[in-house]
Write a protein that holds these residues in place. Structure first.
Motif, mmCIF file in Angstrom:
data_model
loop_
_atom_site.group_PDB
_atom_site.id
_atom_site.type_symbol
_atom_site.label_atom_id
_atom_site.label_comp_id
_atom_site.label_asym_id
_atom_site.label_seq_id
_atom_site.Cartn_x
_atom_site.Cartn_y
_atom_site.Cartn_z
ATOM 1 N N ALA A 109 0.828 -1.212 0.000
ATOM 2 C CA ALA A 109 0.000 0.000 0.000
ATOM 3 C C ALA A 109 0.867 1.269 0.000
ATOM 4 O O ALA A 109 0.532 2.246 -0.661
ATOM 5 N N GLU A 112 1.922 1.658 -3.556
ATOM 6 C CA GLU A 112 0.823 2.026 -4.450
ATOM 7 C C GLU A 112 0.364 3.469 -4.229
ATOM 8 O O GLU A 112 0.000 4.158 -5.176
ATOM 9 N N GLU A 113 0.399 3.915 -2.990
ATOM 10 C CA GLU A 113 -0.066 5.274 -2.704
ATOM 11 C C GLU A 113 1.043 6.314 -2.838
ATOM 12 O O GLU A 113 0.801 7.493 -2.638
ATOM 13 N N ALA A 115 3.565 6.623 -0.779
ATOM 14 C CA ALA A 115 3.759 7.106 0.591
ATOM 15 C C ALA A 115 5.228 7.096 1.011
ATOM 16 O O ALA A 115 5.541 7.317 2.170
ATOM 17 N N LYS A 160 -0.347 10.949 2.184
ATOM 18 C CA LYS A 160 -0.294 9.681 1.459
ATOM 19 C C LYS A 160 0.002 8.504 2.390
ATOM 20 O O LYS A 160 -0.382 7.369 2.111
ATOM 21 N N LYS A 163 -3.329 7.598 3.800
ATOM 22 C CA LYS A 163 -4.092 6.886 2.760
ATOM 23 C C LYS A 163 -3.581 5.454 2.602
ATOM 24 O O LYS A 163 -4.359 4.513 2.413
ATOM 25 N N ALA A 164 -2.271 5.293 2.659
ATOM 26 C CA ALA A 164 -1.689 3.962 2.486
ATOM 27 C C ALA A 164 -2.099 3.033 3.629
ATOM 28 O O ALA A 164 -2.376 1.847 3.401
ATOM 29 N N ARG A 167 -5.549 1.969 2.973
ATOM 30 C CA ARG A 167 -5.564 0.993 1.882
ATOM 31 C C ARG A 167 -5.136 -0.390 2.393
ATOM 32 O O ARG A 167 -5.729 -1.416 2.034
#
Lengths: 186, 290
Positions: A109, A112-113, A115, A160, A163-164, A167
């Motif tokens: 994650a 992908e984000e 971060a 981020k 967010k990660a 996720r």
């Protein structure tokens, strides 16, 4: 003193001064350099490891405090890199092979984000986030911010990273939902 | 520097007083989050401020008696090695103590740091100090000569200074059942929300009776060399019917009675304003809905 503890699922026995920093035991004696030293005084969280599942600053941790406990570093986060917490049966004598290992959903994650920028805070962030998700599987953003309040990042601005973690929480939830019935059949 | 793990109070006292570590050169360590930094600053062995070199650390974090957390008809007892993290997550404990524990450091610090460590470090800004005083806590201290109890507000004698004698060990903090019957609250202001050192903190405990402040104890930190009782504010409140106006008056009384200094974290005048505001807010919380 003779220290005996578990590191990333594997038993460790070594001779070290009890007043040494756990950070130096990990990096210099065990070669686990994924744990970073930032401030060296418990303020930045770069050296965060999990001790019996709780995040602690390895720079403030006296080596003697490892005695009899279980340590998780970033090297042990991905399930294939060693016996991760919660899985009992690691292959006996299997050498740690982090390069070939699959990533933990938190690591996926973070990638992908976006971060991760310089990456120096990332191992500590990942472990603080893991401790949170183990305890609170569906955290609010505020709970994530609180759980990461001891980890400084000077690159990302944190948005981020939060967010990660969200996720990863969703991915882990899907994993549990998928694995539940399968596990029951085994 | 030797590192010794004590399994019992008796062993800890013996290790700290042993021949290898005579002359106050042994230090007790619980979580070690303050001590590790102090030792680091002093290049490994000598403590800052000209203290004798530390030759041994006696770790008391695993002593079962220091890990007890018991609540019963006679009151509440919290062992000195109980983690701040544990206090921060126990909603059933007095609110000001839970809120104070949550205000300290980061999750990483709270997972190592202990109530006893925060008290014995005796920093005037320590966030459990005012709560323990507001709850009328009594500290149980052990030495080879025996045990004694010291009221929390008499324990602190200056910045980083306490009544602890060389080799004496804090065992637990006791609170009478009466202190659990009232309501309490803690407020602090720091320069940010996480990892912040309090510029001022305030704890209050109130027992109400039909809208009146029947009993009150209030304490503040970071406004004097030690955490202090807010005696003038208490006197003004005691026996009076609660109102927001009364809360404001008490806040100004507290602002006048504290003795803050200017330092890197805040000017004294600002600390007085904070004392007034935080006391008012804490009082509003404990009297709200009662």
């Amino acid at each position: 003193m003779l220290l005996s503890f578990t590191c990333n699922g594997r038993p460790v026995r070594l001779e070290a001064a009890g007043s040494m920093r756990a950070l130096d035991v990990l990096r210099d004696l065990l070669g686990l350099t994924g744990t970073k030293e930032g401030c060296g005084r418990g303020e930045c969280g770069a050296c965060t490891i999990l001790l019996d599942g709780s995040p602690v600053n390895a720079c403030l941790l006296f080596a003697a405090k490892l005695q009899g406990h279980a340590v998780l570093t970033v090297e042990g986060l991905a399930p294939a890199a060693g016996a991760s917490s919660g899985t009992g049966g690691a292959p006996a004598g299997a050498p740690a092979a982090p390069a070939a290992a699959a990533l933990h959903p938190l690591q996926e994650a973070f990638l992908e984000e976006g971060a991760v920028q310089c990456g120096y805070c990332t191992p500590g962030m990942l472990l603080s986030a893991k401790a949170l998700l183990d305890r609170v599987p569906r955290p609010s953003d505020a709970e994530i911010e609180e759980a990461l309040s001891g980890n400084l990042c000077r690159c990302t601005g944190y948005a981020k990273i939060v967010k990660a973690v969200q996720r990863a929480a969703q991915a882990l939830e899907r994993e549990r939902a998928g694995a539940g019935p399968t596990g029951a059949l085994q | 520097m030797e590192y010794l793990l004590a399994g019992s109070v008796e062993e800890a006292l013996r290790l700290a007083g042993g021949p290898a570590v005579r002359g106050g050169r042994a230090r007790y360590v619980a979580g070690g989050t303050d001590l590790a930094v102090q030792l680091l600053q002093a290049d490994g062995t000598a403590l800052p401020g000209g203290g004798p070199a530390v030759e041994a650390l006696v770790d008391v974090s695993r002593i079962p008696e220091l890990l007890r957390l018991e609540s019963g008809p006679e009151g509440l007892r919290i062992g000195a090695s109980v983690l701040l993290q544990t206090l921060a997550r126990r909603e059933e404990l007095p609110a000001c103590l839970v809120q104070g524990a949550r205000a300290i450091g980061s999750p990483q610090i709270r997972a190592l740091g202990t109530l006893g460590g925060n008290l014995c470090n005796a920093s005037p800004c320590g966030d459990t100090l005012a709560p323990v005083i507001a709850l009328g806590g009594r500290l149980v201290l052990a030495s080879p000569e025996g045990r004694r109890e010291v009221p929390a507000e008499e324990f602190f004698t200056g910045p980083k200074a306490t009544v602890l004698r060389p080799g004496e060990l804090l065992i637990e903090v006791r609170f009478e059942a009466r202190a659990l019957e009232g309501r309490s609250a803690f407020r602090y202001i720091g320069q940010r929300q996480g990892q912040a050192i309090s510029q001022v903190n305030v704890a209050v405990w109130v027992r109400g009776s039909s809208g009146r402040v029947a009993e009150i104890r209030a304490a503040a930190g970071s406004v004097a060399p030690t955490p202090v009782r807010l005696a003038a504010a208490e006197k003004l409140l005691r026996g009076r019917a609660w109102s927001e106006e009364l809360g404001r008056e008490a806040g100004w009384a507290a602002a006048e009675e504290v003795r803050p200094i200017d330092d890197v974290r805040a000017p004294a005048a600002y600390r007085r304003l904070l004392t007034a505001a935080l006391l008012r807010e804490a009082l509003a919380e404990v009297t709200g809905g009662s």
